[in-house]
Write an enzyme that holds these catalytic residues in place. Structure first.
Site, PDB file in Angstrom:
ATOM      1  N   GLY A   3      -0.082  -2.428   5.995  1.00  0.00           N
ATOM      2  CA  GLY A   3       0.206  -3.660   6.727  1.00  0.00           C
ATOM      3  C   GLY A   3      -0.927  -4.649   6.625  1.00  0.00           C
ATOM      4  CB  THR A  25      -0.834  -0.024   1.295  1.00  0.00           C
ATOM      5  OG1 THR A  25      -1.621  -1.197   1.282  1.00  0.00           O
ATOM      6  CG2 THR A  25      -1.714   1.182   1.435  1.00  0.00           C
TER       7      THR A  25
END
Lengths: 335, 335
Positions: free
Chosen positions: A245, A193
């Site tokens: 994460g 991300t």
């Protein structure tokens, strides 16, 4: 003369930004030759794109989008071009953005044909009365605004195709009978991300997050990136923050809003709040990190993974770019 | 004898639940004849379904699902059967559920063929490694678990078809040139999310929310109901909560997690936290409400709209069912 002369140094305007390009199992010994320099250069470019906006007096929300566009366009990160492939071999993209001045927010999930998902998230925020649009509906909204749809192949890279093959081969080999778990997934491949948090010269905060989600994902899985309060939050009263994460843990803990809430209700500084929230993620069994900035230009780059692609640039200070855990931010970086 | 005899009244086990069937412009003078009694009866049935689970010592998460199933199956509320229609005349359903004991959570959005969306949200929580699945992918996951898909017509009622016609006629008539605003929408018709928060005899909390979203919605709009931390949250350390109202405001403020965070970080009681969060919603321009319960069995039913379908039943006390603003909960209801 005295007081009216400009002999004393003017306090520098407080502005700047912090970004991430994903957290995970990132170690020196596993970094392919040449890749590290490429990544540092892309992080620098993204940082510069956002910093330029801020230095000219532009709004934080603009800087966030400019930074994330560079990372989305780079094949090196799991967002836009170069995103991971889902189980069907397609890229499926999610993004969100938030304006700390107004608490306006926009989010999109399950896109397959929008080149820069963060831009559509921003248009959802400013040009619709909604916060979140998903799937084909979101792409119809984009078309109503004049967006061109790109073929899904635009996002797909050879590296991600190989990655998917490996993951699926391992998944097949490891038939343990356990259903729908992600134990087979290469943890390194799941993340990436990208995100950015910025403070502009007007004192406004903004944050954005963009992702391709989890490699080999099935069933329209959506992670924390497009969830306001999980992977992204901005509030002028507290901070702007982007997370990366194990998305599911960040969703269950509302990590982005949790950091903001600690500042608001416990009165703790940004860094303390970010460290406490990441500790909660770890306690629940998750890994990942956040980048954040507050209205005073304090920044946090907190993570419990082996590494996190990250960078920051505050007015009057040198740019900071890092990958590995042991790269410490200069002591005097936080103003 | 003395201490060993059971002559003193045992403290009642602390368990119970609180539910809502939507908030909005609900006033006595606008209630169709006969409708009020029907609604009160359905709220009572839903309450009883969940209370029975708790009274037998069953888990809070089970009580939440049982309560919400009754409301989903009733054509009177905007969830499951009787859900509002989107702009294309279809029902599109969202739901989420959370277990306060483990912080496990499940959410689904954009369903068109799952009879009880809260049950699929629960299966996402317990039978997948994910928190949120959307659209066709979520329905494929359901099929992999043996769910039967129901035709979308199952959800559609004549009342909602008429409502959509009226809204679309008004939208057409009121062509003001302003794009994608919701000014045309009948505010009364936009809400009706259902939800429940429960405390079981083991001291565990759980919350769930289920909705058809906003009538005449376009572009795959997703509101707060399936967003963990916005329309739903549960944490044994604080409270379990379900929200209803202007979803976009609840998303931007992370209302459900905000109530929890105030209890955790400010140390305030549930009712104070809920009132403060709803005040924030109002300040930002939104309306709606929350129902919540904490581990001591304190409940909150806080809203800034004209009415909210709501009900609560705590062990050892009579059931409470209400619709209008002026129906006050008995003073001694909160333990």
């Amino acid at each position: 003369m005295g007081l009216s002369t400009a002999c004393a140094a003017e306090p520098l305007p407080r502005f700047g930004l912090v970004l991430h390009g994903g957290a995970g199992v990132i170690e020196r010994q596993n970094m392919p030759p040449g890749r590290e320099a490429e990544i540092r250069q892309q992080l620098n470019e993204a940082l510069a794109a956002g910093y330029q906006v801020l230095a000219k007096g532009g709004p934080a929300i603009e800087a966030v989008a400019a930074t994330i566009n560079v990372l989305e366009d780079s094949p090196l990160f799991n967002a836009g071009r170069g995103a991971v492939l889902n189980a069907a071999g397609q890229c499926e993209l999610d993004a969100s953005i938030m304006n700390g001045n107004t608490l306006a927010a926009g989010a999109v999930a399950g896109l397959q044909h929008i080149k820069n998902p963060i831009n559509l998230a921003r248009d959802v925020m400013t040009k619709s009365s909604h916060v979140m649009l998903i799937g084909e509906g979101a792409e119809q909204f984009a078309q109503s605004l004049g967006y061109a749809l790109v073929p899904n192949e635009y996002f797909q890279t050879e590296f991600r195709r190989e990655q998917l093959k490996k993951i699926q081969a391992r998944e097949k080999a490891a038939q343990t009978g356990v259903r729908h778990t992600s134990d087979y997934f290469d943890r390194q491949s799941r993340w990436g991300t990208v995100g950015c948090a910025a403070l502009d010269q007007q004192g406004n905060l903004a944050a954005g997050t963009s992702t391709g989600g989890m490699a080999n994902k099935k069933y329209g899985r959506v992670g924390d990136a497009p969830i306001i309060g999980a992977g992204n939050y901005a509030n002028n009263a507290t901070c702007a923050l982007s997370a990366t994460g194990d998305g599911e843990y960040f969703m269950r803990l509302n990590v982005a809003h949790d950091v903001s809430a600690q500042m608001e209700y416990r009165g703790v500084p940004l860094h303390t709040a970010a460290a406490a929230s990441i500790a909660k993620v770890g306690k629940l069994g998750g890994t990942g990190g956040v980048v954040a900035i507050d209205r005073q230009g304090n920044i946090a780059m907190e993570f419990n993974s082996l590494g996190m692609y990250r960078a920051a640039h505050l007015a009057g200070q040198p740019a900071f770019v890092a990958i590995y855990r042991d790269e410490k931010i200069p002591e005097n970086f936080s103003r």
